[in-house]
Design a protein around this motif. Structure first.
Motif, PDB file in Angstrom:
ATOM      1  N   PHE A   1       0.849  -1.184   0.000  1.00  0.00           N
ATOM      2  CA  PHE A   1       0.000   0.000   0.000  1.00  0.00           C
ATOM      3  C   PHE A   1       0.888   1.238   0.000  1.00  0.00           C
ATOM      4  O   PHE A   1       1.916   1.268   0.666  1.00  0.00           O
ATOM      5  N   SER A   2       0.463   2.266  -0.742  1.00  0.00           N
ATOM      6  CA  SER A   2       1.303   3.459  -0.869  1.00  0.00           C
ATOM      7  C   SER A   2       0.548   4.765  -0.724  1.00  0.00           C
ATOM      8  O   SER A   2       1.163   5.816  -0.705  1.00  0.00           O
ATOM      9  N   TYR A   3      -0.765   4.718  -0.671  1.00  0.00           N
ATOM     10  CA  TYR A   3      -1.556   5.948  -0.658  1.00  0.00           C
ATOM     11  C   TYR A   3      -2.509   5.956   0.533  1.00  0.00           C
ATOM     12  O   TYR A   3      -2.955   4.907   0.993  1.00  0.00           O
TER      13      TYR A   3
ATOM     14  N   TYR B   1      -6.865  12.943  -0.091  1.00  0.00           N
ATOM     15  CA  TYR B   1      -6.004  11.865  -0.573  1.00  0.00           C
ATOM     16  C   TYR B   1      -4.552  12.313  -0.582  1.00  0.00           C
ATOM     17  O   TYR B   1      -4.265  13.477  -0.871  1.00  0.00           O
ATOM     18  N   SER B   2      -3.636  11.379  -0.302  1.00  0.00           N
ATOM     19  CA  SER B   2      -2.221  11.677  -0.521  1.00  0.00           C
ATOM     20  C   SER B   2      -1.998  11.629  -2.029  1.00  0.00           C
ATOM     21  O   SER B   2      -2.529  10.770  -2.720  1.00  0.00           O
ATOM     22  N   ASP B   3      -1.238  12.576  -2.548  1.00  0.00           N
ATOM     23  CA  ASP B   3      -1.041  12.630  -4.000  1.00  0.00           C
ATOM     24  C   ASP B   3       0.273  11.997  -4.436  1.00  0.00           C
ATOM     25  O   ASP B   3       0.547  11.890  -5.623  1.00  0.00           O
ATOM     26  N   LYS B   4       1.091  11.567  -3.486  1.00  0.00           N
ATOM     27  CA  LYS B   4       2.358  10.899  -3.788  1.00  0.00           C
ATOM     28  C   LYS B   4       2.381   9.545  -3.096  1.00  0.00           C
ATOM     29  O   LYS B   4       1.811   9.378  -2.014  1.00  0.00           O
ATOM     30  N   ALA B   5       3.073   8.583  -3.713  1.00  0.00           N
ATOM     31  CA  ALA B   5       3.237   7.268  -3.099  1.00  0.00           C
ATOM     32  C   ALA B   5       4.077   7.411  -1.835  1.00  0.00           C
ATOM     33  O   ALA B   5       5.082   8.116  -1.822  1.00  0.00           O
TER      34      ALA B   5
ATOM     35  N   LEU C   1     -13.501  10.115  12.237  1.00  0.00           N
ATOM     36  CA  LEU C   1     -12.353   9.917  11.355  1.00  0.00           C
ATOM     37  C   LEU C   1     -12.401   8.527  10.735  1.00  0.00           C
ATOM     38  O   LEU C   1     -12.642   7.544  11.431  1.00  0.00           O
ATOM     39  N   ASP C   2     -12.187   8.463   9.426  1.00  0.00           N
ATOM     40  CA  ASP C   2     -11.975   7.205   8.697  1.00  0.00           C
ATOM     41  C   ASP C   2     -10.662   7.341   7.954  1.00  0.00           C
ATOM     42  O   ASP C   2     -10.387   8.390   7.359  1.00  0.00           O
ATOM     43  N   LEU C   3      -9.850   6.274   7.938  1.00  0.00           N
ATOM     44  CA  LEU C   3      -8.594   6.320   7.217  1.00  0.00           C
ATOM     45  C   LEU C   3      -8.372   4.968   6.550  1.00  0.00           C
ATOM     46  O   LEU C   3      -8.477   3.923   7.184  1.00  0.00           O
ATOM     47  N   SER C   4      -8.086   5.020   5.244  1.00  0.00           N
ATOM     48  CA  SER C   4      -7.841   3.807   4.475  1.00  0.00           C
ATOM     49  C   SER C   4      -6.535   3.936   3.719  1.00  0.00           C
ATOM     50  O   SER C   4      -6.111   5.030   3.357  1.00  0.00           O
ATOM     51  N   LEU C   5      -5.912   2.796   3.458  1.00  0.00           N
ATOM     52  CA  LEU C   5      -4.722   2.733   2.620  1.00  0.00           C
ATOM     53  C   LEU C   5      -5.126   2.180   1.273  1.00  0.00           C
ATOM     54  O   LEU C   5      -6.060   1.375   1.173  1.00  0.00           O
TER      55      LEU C   5
ATOM     56  N   THR D   1      -3.762   1.094  -2.995  1.00  0.00           N
ATOM     57  CA  THR D   1      -2.681   0.728  -3.897  1.00  0.00           C
ATOM     58  C   THR D   1      -2.507   1.738  -5.023  1.00  0.00           C
ATOM     59  O   THR D   1      -1.530   1.673  -5.750  1.00  0.00           O
ATOM     60  N   ASP D   2      -3.464   2.660  -5.153  1.00  0.00           N
ATOM     61  CA  ASP D   2      -3.331   3.726  -6.143  1.00  0.00           C
ATOM     62  C   ASP D   2      -3.860   5.020  -5.554  1.00  0.00           C
ATOM     63  O   ASP D   2      -4.421   5.047  -4.469  1.00  0.00           O
ATOM     64  N   VAL D   3      -3.699   6.112  -6.281  1.00  0.00           N
ATOM     65  CA  VAL D   3      -4.019   7.436  -5.757  1.00  0.00           C
ATOM     66  C   VAL D   3      -5.494   7.611  -5.423  1.00  0.00           C
ATOM     67  O   VAL D   3      -5.844   8.410  -4.573  1.00  0.00           O
ATOM     68  N   ASN D   4      -6.394   6.879  -6.036  1.00  0.00           N
ATOM     69  CA  ASN D   4      -7.819   7.003  -5.748  1.00  0.00           C
ATOM     70  C   ASN D   4      -8.303   5.897  -4.853  1.00  0.00           C
ATOM     71  O   ASN D   4      -9.412   5.722  -4.578  1.00  0.00           O
TER      72      ASN D   4
END
Length: 146
Positions: free
Chosen positions: A69-71, A113-117, A137-141, A143-146
């Motif tokens: 996961f990167s985003y 969203y984070s815009d960088k990996a 608060l909700d937070l998810s990881l 595999t892509d920017v969306n």
């Protein structure tokens, strides 16, 4: 001898009918995966924080980005009467800021969203407000920017 041939043919026909009925009534594409077993379908999102309530003037939640996961996708619902700010930092609460913003007090969900990996490791999402706040608060990881 003819009697044995008839019996062999009858057994073979019966086996063929049983196989046909089994294949027709079963779904050969169905797969059962036990919890914690590896799946051949990769996950695209992974929820880290789900419907976490927060209140007061400051809050911090730690989360880890795991391999694959990167985003980050973070959603806030401000249920208070004043706006609040948030920051996502890498490594510590004072580490490199990954994302920050202001969440209005309108009771609606706001998603960022984070815009960088990002690399694997520890991250912190902090919220603050001088007047006090309340929200979810909700937070998810991902595999892509969306």
């Amino acid at each position: 001898m003819k009697h044995i041939r008839k019996m062999i043919v009858a057994v073979l026909v019966s086996i063929a009918v049983i196989i046909f009925i089994y294949n027709f009534t079963s779904n050969s594409e169905r797969k059962f995966v036990k919890v914690n077993d590896a799946s051949d379908t990769p996950l695209t999102t992974f929820t880290v924080i789900n419907n976490e309530n927060f209140a007061g003037t400051t809050n911090t939640h730690r989360f880890d980005i795991r391999a694959g996961f990167s985003y980050v996708k973070v959603s806030f619902k401000n249920t208070g009467s004043k706006h609040f700010t948030f920051t996502i930092n890498e490594g510590s609460t004072s580490g490199t800021a990954i994302k920050s913003g202001s969440v209005p007090a309108d009771g609606k969900e706001h998603t960022y969203y984070s815009d960088k990996a990002l690399s694997t490791g520890s991250y912190y999402v902090s919220t603050s407000s001088a007047q006090g706040m309340s929200g979810i608060l909700d937070l998810s990881l991902g595999t892509d920017v969306n």
